[in-house]
Design a protein around this motif. Structure first.
Motif, PDB file in Angstrom:
ATOM      1  N   GLU A 116     -28.892  39.282 -13.205  1.00 11.32           N
ATOM      2  CA  GLU A 116     -30.321  39.109 -13.517  1.00 11.32           C
ATOM      3  C   GLU A 116     -30.756  39.973 -14.703  1.00 11.32           C
ATOM      4  O   GLU A 116     -31.863  39.805 -15.230  1.00 11.32           O
ATOM      5  N   VAL A 117     -29.892  40.933 -15.128  1.00 12.76           N
ATOM      6  CA  VAL A 117     -30.266  41.847 -16.209  1.00 12.76           C
ATOM      7  C   VAL A 117     -29.918  41.217 -17.553  1.00 12.76           C
ATOM      8  O   VAL A 117     -28.770  40.822 -17.788  1.00 12.76           O
ATOM      9  N   ALA A 118     -30.910  41.081 -18.415  1.00 15.63           N
ATOM     10  CA  ALA A 118     -30.686  40.611 -19.788  1.00 15.63           C
ATOM     11  C   ALA A 118     -30.530  41.854 -20.668  1.00 15.63           C
ATOM     12  O   ALA A 118     -31.492  42.577 -20.933  1.00 15.63           O
ATOM     13  N   VAL A 119     -29.297  42.104 -21.101  1.00 16.81           N
ATOM     14  CA  VAL A 119     -28.986  43.368 -21.771  1.00 16.81           C
ATOM     15  C   VAL A 119     -29.779  43.539 -23.051  1.00 16.81           C
ATOM     16  O   VAL A 119     -30.153  44.648 -23.444  1.00 16.81           O
ATOM     17  N   GLU A 120     -30.078  42.436 -23.722  1.00 14.98           N
ATOM     18  CA  GLU A 120     -30.757  42.553 -25.012  1.00 14.98           C
ATOM     19  C   GLU A 120     -32.237  42.899 -24.873  1.00 14.98           C
ATOM     20  O   GLU A 120     -32.907  43.197 -25.853  1.00 14.98           O
ATOM     21  N   ASN A 121     -32.776  42.864 -23.660  1.00 18.07           N
ATOM     22  CA  ASN A 121     -34.192  43.194 -23.426  1.00 18.07           C
ATOM     23  C   ASN A 121     -34.303  44.356 -22.454  1.00 18.07           C
ATOM     24  O   ASN A 121     -33.320  44.872 -21.943  1.00 18.07           O
ATOM     25  N   SER A 122     -35.525  44.757 -22.202  1.00 10.16           N
ATOM     26  CA  SER A 122     -35.825  45.772 -21.200  1.00 10.16           C
ATOM     27  C   SER A 122     -36.875  45.207 -20.254  1.00 10.16           C
ATOM     28  O   SER A 122     -37.737  44.418 -20.664  1.00 10.16           O
ATOM     29  N   GLY A 123     -36.821  45.616 -18.984  1.00 13.94           N
ATOM     30  CA  GLY A 123     -37.839  45.134 -18.050  1.00 13.94           C
ATOM     31  C   GLY A 123     -37.432  45.304 -16.598  1.00 13.94           C
ATOM     32  O   GLY A 123     -36.438  45.939 -16.275  1.00 13.94           O
ATOM     33  N   HIS A 140     -28.300  43.893   0.845  1.00 19.05           N
ATOM     34  CA  HIS A 140     -29.606  44.493   0.607  1.00 19.05           C
ATOM     35  C   HIS A 140     -30.175  43.919  -0.676  1.00 19.05           C
ATOM     36  O   HIS A 140     -29.524  43.144  -1.380  1.00 19.05           O
ATOM     37  N   ARG A 141     -31.400  44.326  -0.974  1.00 17.91           N
ATOM     38  CA  ARG A 141     -32.020  43.889  -2.216  1.00 17.91           C
ATOM     39  C   ARG A 141     -32.594  45.118  -2.917  1.00 17.91           C
ATOM     40  O   ARG A 141     -33.096  46.039  -2.279  1.00 17.91           O
ATOM     41  N   ALA A 142     -32.472  45.089  -4.228  1.00 21.76           N
ATOM     42  CA  ALA A 142     -32.898  46.236  -5.018  1.00 21.76           C
ATOM     43  C   ALA A 142     -33.919  45.786  -6.059  1.00 21.76           C
ATOM     44  O   ALA A 142     -33.928  44.632  -6.509  1.00 21.76           O
ATOM     45  N   ARG A 143     -34.784  46.741  -6.419  1.00 22.91           N
ATOM     46  CA  ARG A 143     -35.711  46.547  -7.529  1.00 22.91           C
ATOM     47  C   ARG A 143     -35.369  47.606  -8.564  1.00 22.91           C
ATOM     48  O   ARG A 143     -35.273  48.802  -8.228  1.00 22.91           O
ATOM     49  N   ALA A 144     -35.201  47.162  -9.825  1.00 21.55           N
ATOM     50  CA  ALA A 144     -34.704  48.098 -10.840  1.00 21.55           C
ATOM     51  C   ALA A 144     -35.374  47.843 -12.184  1.00 21.55           C
ATOM     52  O   ALA A 144     -35.938  46.771 -12.429  1.00 21.55           O
ATOM     53  N   TYR A 145     -35.309  48.904 -13.024  1.00 21.37           N
ATOM     54  CA  TYR A 145     -35.777  48.795 -14.395  1.00 21.37           C
ATOM     55  C   TYR A 145     -34.563  49.054 -15.292  1.00 21.37           C
ATOM     56  O   TYR A 145     -33.838  50.030 -15.102  1.00 21.37           O
TER      57      TYR A 145
END
Length: 478
Positions: A116-123, A140-145
Protein backbone atom coordinates in the motif's frame (compact mmCIF):
# COMPACT_ATOMS: atom_id res chain seq x y z
CA UNK A 1 -65.30 -32.50 27.71
CA UNK A 2 -61.80 -31.31 26.80
CA UNK A 3 -61.57 -27.73 25.60
CA UNK A 4 -60.90 -27.34 21.91
CA UNK A 5 -57.56 -25.75 21.03
CA UNK A 6 -57.68 -22.37 19.37
CA UNK A 7 -57.51 -22.58 15.61
CA UNK A 8 -54.62 -20.90 13.79
CA UNK A 9 -57.05 -18.38 12.30
CA UNK A 10 -58.33 -17.39 15.74
CA UNK A 11 -54.79 -17.10 17.10
CA UNK A 12 -53.82 -14.95 14.14
CA UNK A 13 -56.90 -12.78 14.64
CA UNK A 14 -56.19 -12.34 18.37
CA UNK A 15 -52.56 -11.42 17.66
CA UNK A 16 -53.66 -8.94 15.01
CA UNK A 17 -56.08 -7.37 17.51
CA UNK A 18 -53.18 -6.89 19.92
CA UNK A 19 -51.15 -5.12 17.25
CA UNK A 20 -54.08 -2.83 16.45
CA UNK A 21 -54.67 -1.65 20.03
CA UNK A 22 -53.89 1.95 20.93
CA UNK A 23 -51.73 0.70 23.82
CA UNK A 24 -49.45 -1.23 21.47
CA UNK A 25 -49.25 1.70 19.08
CA UNK A 26 -48.26 4.05 21.89
CA UNK A 27 -45.73 1.49 23.14
CA UNK A 28 -44.32 1.14 19.61
CA UNK A 29 -44.07 4.92 19.24
CA UNK A 30 -42.30 5.20 22.59
CA UNK A 31 -40.01 2.31 21.61
CA UNK A 32 -39.05 4.01 18.34
CA UNK A 33 -38.29 7.26 20.14
CA UNK A 34 -36.28 5.37 22.78
CA UNK A 35 -34.27 3.41 20.19
CA UNK A 36 -33.53 6.53 18.17
CA UNK A 37 -32.46 8.38 21.31
CA UNK A 38 -30.32 5.51 22.58
CA UNK A 39 -28.83 4.96 19.12
CA UNK A 40 -28.00 8.64 18.78
CA UNK A 41 -26.31 8.69 22.20
CA UNK A 42 -24.32 5.50 21.62
CA UNK A 43 -23.44 6.58 18.09
CA UNK A 44 -22.20 9.91 19.38
CA UNK A 45 -20.09 8.13 22.00
CA UNK A 46 -18.73 5.71 19.35
CA UNK A 47 -17.76 8.34 16.82
CA UNK A 48 -16.20 10.63 19.40
CA UNK A 49 -14.27 7.79 21.07
CA UNK A 50 -13.07 6.31 17.78
CA UNK A 51 -12.09 9.75 16.53
CA UNK A 52 -10.21 10.50 19.73
CA UNK A 53 -8.27 7.22 19.50
CA UNK A 54 -7.43 7.86 15.86
CA UNK A 55 -6.22 11.37 16.60
CA UNK A 56 -4.09 10.14 19.49
CA UNK A 57 -2.59 7.42 17.27
CA UNK A 58 -1.84 9.87 14.46
CA UNK A 59 -0.34 12.38 16.88
CA UNK A 60 1.93 9.65 18.32
CA UNK A 61 3.06 8.56 14.86
CA UNK A 62 3.73 12.14 13.72
CA UNK A 63 5.73 12.79 16.87
CA UNK A 64 7.90 9.73 16.23
CA UNK A 65 8.40 10.66 12.58
CA UNK A 66 9.51 14.14 13.57
CA UNK A 67 11.85 12.66 16.18
CA UNK A 68 13.46 10.34 13.62
CA UNK A 69 13.71 13.19 11.15
CA UNK A 70 15.57 15.20 13.75
CA UNK A 71 17.92 12.28 14.33
CA UNK A 72 18.55 12.08 10.57
CA UNK A 73 19.43 15.78 10.37
CA UNK A 74 21.76 15.54 13.38
CA UNK A 75 23.39 12.13 12.99
CA UNK A 76 22.35 11.00 9.56
CA UNK A 77 21.27 7.48 8.71
CA UNK A 78 23.36 6.09 11.60
CA UNK A 79 21.33 8.01 14.16
CA UNK A 80 18.07 6.80 12.62
CA UNK A 81 19.29 3.20 12.58
CA UNK A 82 20.31 3.33 16.25
CA UNK A 83 17.01 4.82 17.31
CA UNK A 84 14.95 2.29 15.29
CA UNK A 85 17.01 -0.65 16.63
CA UNK A 86 16.48 0.53 20.16
CA UNK A 87 12.76 1.16 19.82
CA UNK A 88 12.05 -2.05 17.86
CA UNK A 89 13.25 -4.12 20.79
CA UNK A 90 10.39 -2.71 22.96
CA UNK A 91 6.98 -4.34 22.52
CA UNK A 92 4.99 -1.09 22.56
CA UNK A 93 2.87 -1.69 19.47
CA UNK A 94 4.94 0.67 17.38
CA UNK A 95 6.03 -0.34 13.85
CA UNK A 96 9.26 0.83 12.23
CA UNK A 97 10.94 0.18 8.91
CA UNK A 98 13.95 1.84 7.26
CA UNK A 99 14.98 0.71 3.79
CA UNK A 100 17.93 1.48 1.61
CA UNK A 101 17.45 3.41 -1.62
CA UNK A 102 17.39 0.00 -3.31
CA UNK A 103 14.40 -1.09 -1.16
CA UNK A 104 16.35 -3.46 1.09
CA UNK A 105 15.30 -3.54 4.74
CA UNK A 106 17.94 -1.82 6.88
CA UNK A 107 16.25 -1.73 10.31
CA UNK A 108 12.89 -2.09 12.04
CA UNK A 109 10.41 -4.72 13.14
CA UNK A 110 8.51 -4.70 9.81
CA UNK A 111 9.80 -7.28 7.34
CA UNK A 112 9.18 -5.40 4.10
CA UNK A 113 7.56 -2.32 2.65
CA UNK A 114 3.80 -2.91 2.39
CA UNK A 115 2.26 -2.91 -1.06
CA UNK A 116 0.00 0.00 0.00
CA UNK A 117 3.06 2.30 0.34
CA UNK A 118 3.85 4.41 -2.73
CA UNK A 119 7.57 5.05 -2.30
CA UNK A 120 7.61 8.10 -4.54
CA UNK A 121 5.10 9.93 -2.28
CA UNK A 122 4.55 10.54 1.40
CA UNK A 123 1.35 10.01 3.36
CA UNK A 124 -0.88 7.84 5.51
CA UNK A 125 -1.77 4.23 4.89
CA UNK A 126 -3.30 1.22 6.56
CA UNK A 127 -2.20 -2.32 5.83
CA UNK A 128 -2.47 -5.82 7.27
CA UNK A 129 0.47 -7.58 8.89
CA UNK A 130 1.08 -10.67 10.99
CA UNK A 131 2.08 -10.67 14.63
CA UNK A 132 3.81 -13.64 16.25
CA UNK A 133 2.12 -14.80 19.46
CA UNK A 134 2.31 -17.82 21.72
CA UNK A 135 -0.39 -19.51 19.66
CA UNK A 136 1.06 -18.68 16.28
CA UNK A 137 0.75 -15.84 13.80
CA UNK A 138 -2.23 -13.52 14.17
CA UNK A 139 -3.40 -11.10 11.51
CA UNK A 140 -3.38 -7.50 12.70
CA UNK A 141 -3.81 -4.15 11.03
CA UNK A 142 -1.51 -1.19 11.22
CA UNK A 143 -1.78 2.52 10.52
CA UNK A 144 1.45 4.15 9.37
CA UNK A 145 3.00 7.26 7.91
CA UNK A 146 5.68 6.80 5.25
CA UNK A 147 8.14 9.26 3.78
CA UNK A 148 11.35 9.25 1.68
CA UNK A 149 14.43 10.64 3.39
CA UNK A 150 16.78 12.97 1.48
CA UNK A 151 19.31 10.18 0.78
CA UNK A 152 16.69 7.94 -0.87
CA UNK A 153 15.98 5.88 2.20
CA UNK A 154 12.28 5.13 2.92
CA UNK A 155 11.02 5.51 6.50
CA UNK A 156 7.78 3.87 7.66
CA UNK A 157 6.50 4.59 11.17
CA UNK A 158 3.18 3.19 12.40
CA UNK A 159 1.10 1.74 15.21
CA UNK A 160 -0.74 -1.54 15.65
CA UNK A 161 -4.42 -0.48 15.65
CA UNK A 162 -5.89 -3.94 16.15
CA UNK A 163 -6.86 -3.15 19.77
CA UNK A 164 -8.52 0.07 18.63
CA UNK A 165 -10.40 -1.81 15.91
CA UNK A 166 -11.54 -4.42 18.45
CA UNK A 167 -12.74 -1.65 20.75
CA UNK A 168 -14.71 -0.06 17.88
CA UNK A 169 -16.16 -3.49 17.05
CA UNK A 170 -17.24 -3.96 20.67
CA UNK A 171 -18.97 -0.58 20.66
CA UNK A 172 -20.74 -1.34 17.38
CA UNK A 173 -21.77 -4.77 18.64
CA UNK A 174 -23.00 -3.24 21.89
CA UNK A 175 -24.98 -0.67 19.97
CA UNK A 176 -26.65 -3.23 17.72
CA UNK A 177 -27.25 -5.67 20.59
CA UNK A 178 -28.76 -2.95 22.77
CA UNK A 179 -31.10 -1.91 19.99
CA UNK A 180 -32.17 -5.51 19.37
CA UNK A 181 -32.72 -6.15 23.09
CA UNK A 182 -34.70 -2.91 23.46
CA UNK A 183 -36.72 -3.82 20.38
CA UNK A 184 -37.50 -7.30 21.69
CA UNK A 185 -38.35 -6.08 25.19
CA UNK A 186 -40.39 -3.19 23.81
CA UNK A 187 -42.44 -5.40 21.50
CA UNK A 188 -42.90 -7.99 24.24
CA UNK A 189 -43.88 -5.37 26.80
CA UNK A 190 -46.21 -3.70 24.32
CA UNK A 191 -47.92 -7.00 23.53
CA UNK A 192 -48.24 -7.85 27.23
CA UNK A 193 -49.65 -4.43 28.08
CA UNK A 194 -51.97 -4.55 25.07
CA UNK A 195 -53.15 -8.00 26.07
CA UNK A 196 -54.09 -6.85 29.57
CA UNK A 197 -55.67 -3.67 28.23
CA UNK A 198 -57.55 -5.55 25.52
CA UNK A 199 -58.78 -8.10 28.05
CA UNK A 200 -60.32 -5.35 30.16
CA UNK A 201 -61.79 -3.63 27.09
CA UNK A 202 -63.27 -6.95 25.96
CA UNK A 203 -64.80 -7.37 29.42
CA UNK A 204 -66.39 -3.92 29.16
CA UNK A 205 -67.54 -4.71 25.62
CA UNK A 206 -69.08 -7.99 26.78
CA UNK A 207 -70.91 -6.23 29.60
CA UNK A 208 -72.17 -3.60 27.15
CA UNK A 209 -73.52 -6.24 24.79
CA UNK A 210 -75.22 -8.01 27.68
CA UNK A 211 -76.89 -4.75 28.65
CA UNK A 212 -77.93 -4.09 25.05
CA UNK A 213 -79.60 -7.51 25.00
CA UNK A 214 -81.83 -6.34 27.86
CA UNK A 215 -79.96 -7.31 31.01
CA UNK A 216 -80.03 -3.92 32.74
CA UNK A 217 -78.54 -5.42 35.90
CA UNK A 218 -75.18 -5.91 34.15
CA UNK A 219 -72.34 -3.62 35.12
CA UNK A 220 -68.88 -2.81 33.84
CA UNK A 221 -66.10 -4.70 35.65
CA UNK A 222 -63.98 -2.63 38.05
CA UNK A 223 -60.55 -4.02 38.94
CA UNK A 224 -59.91 -1.64 41.81
CA UNK A 225 -56.65 -0.30 40.38
CA UNK A 226 -57.97 3.27 40.17
CA UNK A 227 -56.67 3.73 36.62
CA UNK A 228 -58.49 5.42 33.75
CA UNK A 229 -60.37 2.25 32.80
CA UNK A 230 -61.63 1.87 36.36
CA UNK A 231 -62.75 5.51 36.39
CA UNK A 232 -64.49 5.01 33.05
CA UNK A 233 -66.18 1.82 34.28
CA UNK A 234 -67.34 3.55 37.47
CA UNK A 235 -68.81 6.45 35.47
CA UNK A 236 -70.57 4.04 33.13
CA UNK A 237 -71.91 2.06 36.10
CA UNK A 238 -73.30 5.24 37.64
CA UNK A 239 -74.94 6.04 34.33
CA UNK A 240 -76.38 2.53 34.15
CA UNK A 241 -77.68 2.83 37.71
CA UNK A 242 -79.48 6.01 36.70
CA UNK A 243 -80.85 4.40 33.55
CA UNK A 244 -82.06 1.40 35.55
CA UNK A 245 -83.77 3.69 38.04
CA UNK A 246 -85.43 5.59 35.21
CA UNK A 247 -86.55 2.38 33.53
CA UNK A 248 -87.87 1.03 36.81
CA UNK A 249 -89.65 4.32 37.38
CA UNK A 250 -91.12 4.18 33.88
CA UNK A 251 -92.41 0.68 34.50
CA UNK A 252 -93.92 1.77 37.81
CA UNK A 253 -95.46 4.84 36.18
CA UNK A 254 -96.92 2.74 33.38
CA UNK A 255 -98.38 0.31 35.91
CA UNK A 256 -99.73 3.12 38.08
CA UNK A 257 -101.20 4.99 35.12
CA UNK A 258 -102.93 1.85 33.94
CA UNK A 259 -104.25 1.23 37.43
CA UNK A 260 -105.42 4.81 37.96
CA UNK A 261 -107.05 5.03 34.55
CA UNK A 262 -108.86 1.73 34.79
CA UNK A 263 -111.13 2.84 37.66
CA UNK A 264 -112.42 6.13 36.12
CA UNK A 265 -112.78 4.54 32.70
CA UNK A 266 -114.73 1.69 34.25
CA UNK A 267 -117.01 4.21 36.00
CA UNK A 268 -117.52 6.13 32.76
CA UNK A 269 -118.45 2.95 30.92
CA UNK A 270 -120.79 1.80 33.71
CA UNK A 271 -122.62 5.15 33.81
CA UNK A 272 -122.98 5.22 30.03
CA UNK A 273 -124.36 1.67 29.95
CA UNK A 274 -126.72 2.46 32.84
CA UNK A 275 -127.99 5.58 31.06
CA UNK A 276 -128.53 3.64 27.85
CA UNK A 277 -130.47 0.94 29.65
CA UNK A 278 -132.72 3.44 31.44
CA UNK A 279 -133.40 5.53 28.34
CA UNK A 280 -134.40 8.52 30.51
CA UNK A 281 -133.25 11.97 29.42
CA UNK A 282 -132.31 12.89 32.97
CA UNK A 283 -130.03 9.84 33.25
CA UNK A 284 -128.35 10.80 29.98
CA UNK A 285 -127.64 14.31 31.28
CA UNK A 286 -126.34 13.06 34.64
CA UNK A 287 -124.13 10.49 32.92
CA UNK A 288 -122.65 13.17 30.63
CA UNK A 289 -121.96 15.53 33.54
CA UNK A 290 -120.21 12.81 35.53
CA UNK A 291 -118.29 11.75 32.43
CA UNK A 292 -117.07 15.33 32.00
CA UNK A 293 -115.95 15.40 35.66
CA UNK A 294 -114.07 12.12 35.24
CA UNK A 295 -112.52 13.42 32.02
CA UNK A 296 -111.35 16.56 33.80
CA UNK A 297 -109.64 14.47 36.46
CA UNK A 298 -108.03 12.30 33.77
CA UNK A 299 -106.79 15.41 31.95
CA UNK A 300 -105.37 16.74 35.20
CA UNK A 301 -103.47 13.47 35.66
CA UNK A 302 -102.08 13.58 32.13
CA UNK A 303 -101.17 17.27 32.40
CA UNK A 304 -99.36 16.59 35.66
CA UNK A 305 -97.47 13.70 34.06
CA UNK A 306 -96.48 15.89 31.11
CA UNK A 307 -95.29 18.67 33.43
CA UNK A 308 -93.23 16.20 35.46
CA UNK A 309 -91.73 14.68 32.32
CA UNK A 310 -90.79 18.12 30.97
CA UNK A 311 -89.27 19.17 34.29
CA UNK A 312 -87.26 15.97 34.77
CA UNK A 313 -86.00 15.89 31.19
CA UNK A 314 -84.50 19.36 31.56
CA UNK A 315 -85.97 20.50 28.22
CA UNK A 316 -87.29 23.83 29.57
CA UNK A 317 -83.90 24.68 31.13
CA UNK A 318 -83.11 27.04 28.27
CA UNK A 319 -86.31 28.95 29.05
CA UNK A 320 -85.23 29.90 32.57
CA UNK A 321 -85.42 33.64 33.05
CA UNK A 322 -84.49 36.00 35.89
CA UNK A 323 -87.60 36.49 38.01
CA UNK A 324 -88.57 37.69 41.48
CA UNK A 325 -89.97 34.70 43.37
CA UNK A 326 -91.55 37.06 45.90
CA UNK A 327 -94.06 38.13 43.24
CA UNK A 328 -95.08 34.48 42.63
CA UNK A 329 -95.43 33.83 46.37
CA UNK A 330 -97.64 36.88 46.83
CA UNK A 331 -99.80 35.87 43.85
CA UNK A 332 -100.22 32.32 45.21
CA UNK A 333 -101.08 33.70 48.66
CA UNK A 334 -103.63 36.06 47.13
CA UNK A 335 -105.18 33.20 45.14
CA UNK A 336 -105.39 30.61 47.92
CA UNK A 337 -106.01 32.93 50.87
CA UNK A 338 -109.79 33.09 50.29
CA UNK A 339 -109.97 29.27 50.03
CA UNK A 340 -108.29 28.93 53.42
CA UNK A 341 -110.71 31.45 54.92
CA UNK A 342 -113.70 29.61 53.42
CA UNK A 343 -112.48 26.47 55.22
CA UNK A 344 -112.26 28.43 58.46
CA UNK A 345 -108.48 28.53 58.42
CA UNK A 346 -105.76 31.00 57.51
CA UNK A 347 -102.85 31.53 55.13
CA UNK A 348 -100.20 33.91 56.47
CA UNK A 349 -97.06 35.08 54.70
CA UNK A 350 -93.60 36.33 55.61
CA UNK A 351 -91.91 37.25 52.33
CA UNK A 352 -88.82 39.40 51.83
CA UNK A 353 -89.03 42.27 49.39
CA UNK A 354 -86.96 40.66 46.62
CA UNK A 355 -86.14 37.01 45.92
CA UNK A 356 -84.19 37.02 42.66
CA UNK A 357 -83.74 33.63 40.99
CA UNK A 358 -83.50 32.19 37.49
CA UNK A 359 -86.57 30.03 36.90
CA UNK A 360 -89.44 28.97 34.68
CA UNK A 361 -92.25 31.10 36.06
CA UNK A 362 -95.10 28.77 35.12
CA UNK A 363 -93.50 25.60 36.51
CA UNK A 364 -92.37 27.27 39.74
CA UNK A 365 -95.83 28.75 40.29
CA UNK A 366 -97.41 25.35 39.66
CA UNK A 367 -95.04 23.67 42.15
CA UNK A 368 -95.78 26.22 44.90
CA UNK A 369 -99.52 26.01 44.14
CA UNK A 370 -99.41 22.22 44.48
CA UNK A 371 -97.79 22.50 47.90
CA UNK A 372 -100.32 25.09 49.12
CA UNK A 373 -103.18 22.96 47.73
CA UNK A 374 -101.83 19.92 49.61
CA UNK A 375 -101.63 22.02 52.79
CA UNK A 376 -105.27 23.01 52.33
CA UNK A 377 -106.27 19.34 51.93
CA UNK A 378 -104.13 17.69 54.59
CA UNK A 379 -103.00 20.52 56.88
CA UNK A 380 -105.97 20.84 59.22
CA UNK A 381 -104.88 21.72 62.72
CA UNK A 382 -106.07 19.14 65.28
CA UNK A 383 -107.02 22.01 67.59
CA UNK A 384 -109.19 24.04 65.19
CA UNK A 385 -110.00 21.44 62.52
CA UNK A 386 -109.10 24.03 59.84
CA UNK A 387 -105.93 24.51 57.78
CA UNK A 388 -103.33 26.84 59.20
CA UNK A 389 -100.74 27.57 56.49
CA UNK A 390 -97.67 29.78 56.62
CA UNK A 391 -95.88 30.77 53.40
CA UNK A 392 -92.39 32.31 53.72
CA UNK A 393 -89.61 33.40 51.40
CA UNK A 394 -86.16 34.68 52.36
CA UNK A 395 -82.62 35.07 51.11
CA UNK A 396 -80.13 32.78 52.81
CA UNK A 397 -76.57 33.42 51.60
CA UNK A 398 -76.32 32.12 48.04
CA UNK A 399 -79.79 30.54 48.16
CA UNK A 400 -83.42 31.55 48.18
CA UNK A 401 -85.45 29.48 50.65
CA UNK A 402 -89.22 29.11 50.24
CA UNK A 403 -91.20 27.25 52.91
CA UNK A 404 -94.81 26.07 53.05
CA UNK A 405 -95.77 24.96 56.57
CA UNK A 406 -99.01 23.54 57.93
CA UNK A 407 -100.23 22.25 61.31
CA UNK A 408 -101.63 18.91 60.16
CA UNK A 409 -100.52 15.35 60.78
CA UNK A 410 -97.35 15.69 58.75
CA UNK A 411 -95.44 12.84 57.11
CA UNK A 412 -93.39 10.22 58.93
CA UNK A 413 -89.62 10.49 58.27
CA UNK A 414 -89.56 7.01 56.70
CA UNK A 415 -92.13 8.09 54.08
CA UNK A 416 -90.70 11.47 53.10
CA UNK A 417 -88.50 10.24 50.27
CA UNK A 418 -91.19 7.83 49.09
CA UNK A 419 -93.92 10.45 48.68
CA UNK A 420 -91.79 12.38 46.18
CA UNK A 421 -92.29 9.54 43.68
CA UNK A 422 -95.15 9.40 41.22
CA UNK A 423 -98.59 8.07 42.18
CA UNK A 424 -97.61 7.62 45.81
CA UNK A 425 -100.44 8.35 48.25
CA UNK A 426 -100.31 7.57 51.94
CA UNK A 427 -103.23 5.75 53.58
CA UNK A 428 -104.55 8.85 55.37
CA UNK A 429 -104.73 10.79 52.08
CA UNK A 430 -106.72 8.26 50.08
CA UNK A 431 -110.02 9.69 51.29
CA UNK A 432 -109.17 13.03 49.63
CA UNK A 433 -109.23 13.72 45.86
CA UNK A 434 -105.87 13.55 44.15
CA UNK A 435 -103.62 11.50 41.90
CA UNK A 436 -100.35 11.30 43.88
CA UNK A 437 -98.46 13.49 41.41
CA UNK A 438 -98.25 16.81 43.26
CA UNK A 439 -95.05 16.24 45.24
CA UNK A 440 -93.51 14.38 42.31
CA UNK A 441 -94.03 17.49 40.16
CA UNK A 442 -92.41 19.64 42.86
CA UNK A 443 -89.36 17.33 42.93
CA UNK A 444 -89.09 17.49 39.13
CA UNK A 445 -89.32 21.29 39.10
CA UNK A 446 -86.59 21.56 41.74
CA UNK A 447 -84.37 19.22 39.73
CA UNK A 448 -84.88 21.39 36.65
CA UNK A 449 -83.86 24.53 38.58
CA UNK A 450 -80.87 22.92 40.27
CA UNK A 451 -82.57 23.20 43.65
CA UNK A 452 -83.70 20.95 46.48
CA UNK A 453 -87.00 19.99 48.07
CA UNK A 454 -86.84 18.99 51.73
CA UNK A 455 -89.69 17.60 53.83
CA UNK A 456 -89.27 18.40 57.54
CA UNK A 457 -91.24 18.21 60.74
CA UNK A 458 -93.15 21.39 61.68
CA UNK A 459 -93.98 20.01 65.16
CA UNK A 460 -96.80 19.43 64.46
CA UNK A 461 -97.43 19.37 60.76
CA UNK A 462 -95.30 19.34 57.64
CA UNK A 463 -92.77 21.93 56.55
CA UNK A 464 -91.78 21.79 52.89
CA UNK A 465 -88.61 23.70 52.11
CA UNK A 466 -87.67 24.70 48.55
CA UNK A 467 -84.03 25.77 48.16
CA UNK A 468 -83.14 27.54 44.89
CA UNK A 469 -79.86 29.13 43.73
CA UNK A 470 -79.96 32.86 44.27
CA UNK A 471 -79.37 35.13 41.28
CA UNK A 472 -76.44 37.47 41.94
CA UNK A 473 -76.93 41.17 41.22
CA UNK A 474 -74.51 41.22 38.27
CA UNK A 475 -76.24 38.29 36.57
CA UNK A 476 -79.67 39.80 37.17
CA UNK A 477 -78.52 43.08 35.61
CA UNK A 478 -77.07 41.23 32.59
Amino acid sequence: MNPQPASPDNSHSSLWKLFRTSTFRLSALYLIVFILSAGAILGHIYWNTAGLLERQTDDTIIAEVQGLADQYRIRGVTGVLDTIHRRSRDDTGSIYLLTTPEGVRAAGNLVSVPDEVAVENSGWTEFPFNVKTSTGMEPHRARAYYTALPGGNVLVVGRDIETMRQFATIIRTTLITSILIALALGIGGGLLTSRNFLRRVDAITGASRSIMRGDLSGRMPVKGTGDELDRLAQSLNQMLDQIERLMRGMQEVSSNVAHDLRTPLTRIKARAESALRSGAEGDFKAALERTIDESDRLLQTFNALLSIAKAESGQPREGLQPIDAAIILNEVAELYGPFAEDLGGSLTTDIEGSLDIRANRQLLAQAISNLVDNALKYGESPASGAPEIRLTGRNDGHDVVITIADRGRGIEPKDREHVLQRFVRLDESRSKPGNGLGLSLVAGVMKLHGGQVLLEDNAPGLLVKLILPRLVAEEAAG
